[in-house]
Write a protein that holds these residues in place. Structure first.
Motif, PDB file in Angstrom:
ATOM      1  N   UNK A   1     -26.231 -42.219  20.443  1.00 41.29           N
ATOM      2  CA  UNK A   1     -26.685 -41.050  21.206  1.00 41.29           C
ATOM      3  C   UNK A   1     -26.574 -39.777  20.374  1.00 41.29           C
ATOM      4  N   UNK A   2     -25.488 -39.634  19.644  1.00 45.26           N
ATOM      5  CA  UNK A   2     -25.324 -38.464  18.769  1.00 45.26           C
ATOM      6  C   UNK A   2     -26.426 -38.452  17.712  1.00 45.26           C
ATOM      7  N   UNK A   3     -26.745 -39.612  17.178  1.00 50.19           N
ATOM      8  CA  UNK A   3     -27.791 -39.728  16.170  1.00 50.19           C
ATOM      9  C   UNK A   3     -29.158 -39.387  16.758  1.00 50.19           C
ATOM     10  N   UNK A   4     -29.507 -40.008  17.876  1.00 54.76           N
ATOM     11  CA  UNK A   4     -30.826 -39.806  18.482  1.00 54.76           C
ATOM     12  C   UNK A   4     -31.056 -38.367  18.934  1.00 54.76           C
ATOM     13  N   UNK A   5     -29.990 -37.632  19.215  1.00 59.85           N
ATOM     14  CA  UNK A   5     -30.161 -36.249  19.662  1.00 59.85           C
ATOM     15  C   UNK A   5     -30.177 -35.254  18.507  1.00 59.85           C
ATOM     16  N   UNK A   6     -29.982 -35.716  17.273  1.00 61.23           N
ATOM     17  CA  UNK A   6     -30.195 -34.874  16.108  1.00 61.23           C
ATOM     18  C   UNK A   6     -28.998 -34.099  15.594  1.00 61.23           C
ATOM     19  N   UNK A   7     -27.787 -34.424  16.045  1.00 68.09           N
ATOM     20  CA  UNK A   7     -26.614 -33.764  15.486  1.00 68.09           C
ATOM     21  C   UNK A   7     -26.407 -34.253  14.054  1.00 68.09           C
ATOM     22  N   UNK A   8     -26.035 -33.346  13.164  1.00 67.82           N
ATOM     23  CA  UNK A   8     -25.790 -33.755  11.779  1.00 67.82           C
ATOM     24  C   UNK A   8     -24.296 -33.928  11.501  1.00 67.82           C
ATOM     25  N   UNK A   9     -23.488 -33.914  12.581  1.00 69.16           N
ATOM     26  CA  UNK A   9     -22.046 -34.003  12.427  1.00 69.16           C
ATOM     27  C   UNK A   9     -21.405 -34.462  13.721  1.00 69.16           C
ATOM     28  N   UNK A  10     -20.204 -34.953  13.616  1.00 66.34           N
ATOM     29  CA  UNK A  10     -19.307 -35.008  14.768  1.00 66.34           C
ATOM     30  C   UNK A  10     -17.875 -35.032  14.258  1.00 66.34           C
TER      31      UNK A  10
END
Length: 197
Positions: free
Chosen positions: A98-107
């Motif tokens: 989900x983090x990937x599909x929403x376009x975040x470049x970090x977590x």
């Protein structure tokens, strides 16, 4: 802003914005996972959320926070590339996607998979990574074409001694809070319909 101040701010967000929501969620039978989205430029909070699996088993802390994020009107919602994604616990395979599909470049995350499995007695993240993706020990690629993951604990370990001590005290306080929440969740989890309690 220095790394130490950034980590301190993220720990403050967990303590003051995520933990209160998680207390409410755990009282309703949800797991202890939560997250927040902050602006990169000034570290201001955009949205915080927590696990809501009682409503929908897909509403893990991170996914439910993303749902809330996308309910912010588009004109008011910052772009994901301008934001920091902060998770209380290292994201599971669903949340990583989900983090990937929403376009975040970090977590960033506070508690790693071993903490989740051993301290909080929720072993599903490691088991799913192993059984479904053949990823042993949670060793996914932490720096890849989509994002870079950051352990707050590892970041703290790389800071000067005095700064480390203060931040470790914050982590200990959060560990105590999450241990209490975990005890409440574990005691009541048999009363829920969550498929993987």
């Amino acid at each position: 802003m220095t790394d130490g101040k950034r980590v301190a701010r993220m720990l403050d967000v967990i303590a003051n914005d995520v933990v209160p929501l998680t207390r409410l969620g755990v009282a309703e039978g949800n797991k202890v996972f939560g997250s927040a989205i902050l602006r990169k430029d000034d570290m201001s909070l955009v949205i915080a959320g927590t696990n809501n699996e009682n409503e929908n088993p897909l509403w893990h802390g991170e996914v439910h926070t993303l749902k809330l994020f996308y309910e912010i009107p588009a004109a008011e919602r910052p772009r994901t590339e301008d934001c920091i994604f902060l998770a209380t616990h290292e994201p599971c395979s669903l949340c990583l996607s989900a983090i990937t599909w929403t376009g975040f470049d970090n977590f960033y995350y506070l508690f790693g998979y071993e903490d989740t499995a051993e301290t909080f007695n929720i072993p599903h993240d490691l088991k799913i990574l192993q059984e479904v993706f053949d990823v042993k020990g949670g060793n996914y690629v932490r720096r890849n074409a989509f994002w870079t993951s950051h352990s707050l604990v590892d970041m703290i370990a790389g800071l000067p001694g005095a700064e480390q001590e203060t931040l470790r005290e914050q982590v200990e306080s959060l560990m105590t809070a999450y241990a209490e929440l975990s005890d409440i969740y574990q005691e009541g989890k048999s009363n829920t319909d969550i498929p993987l309690p």
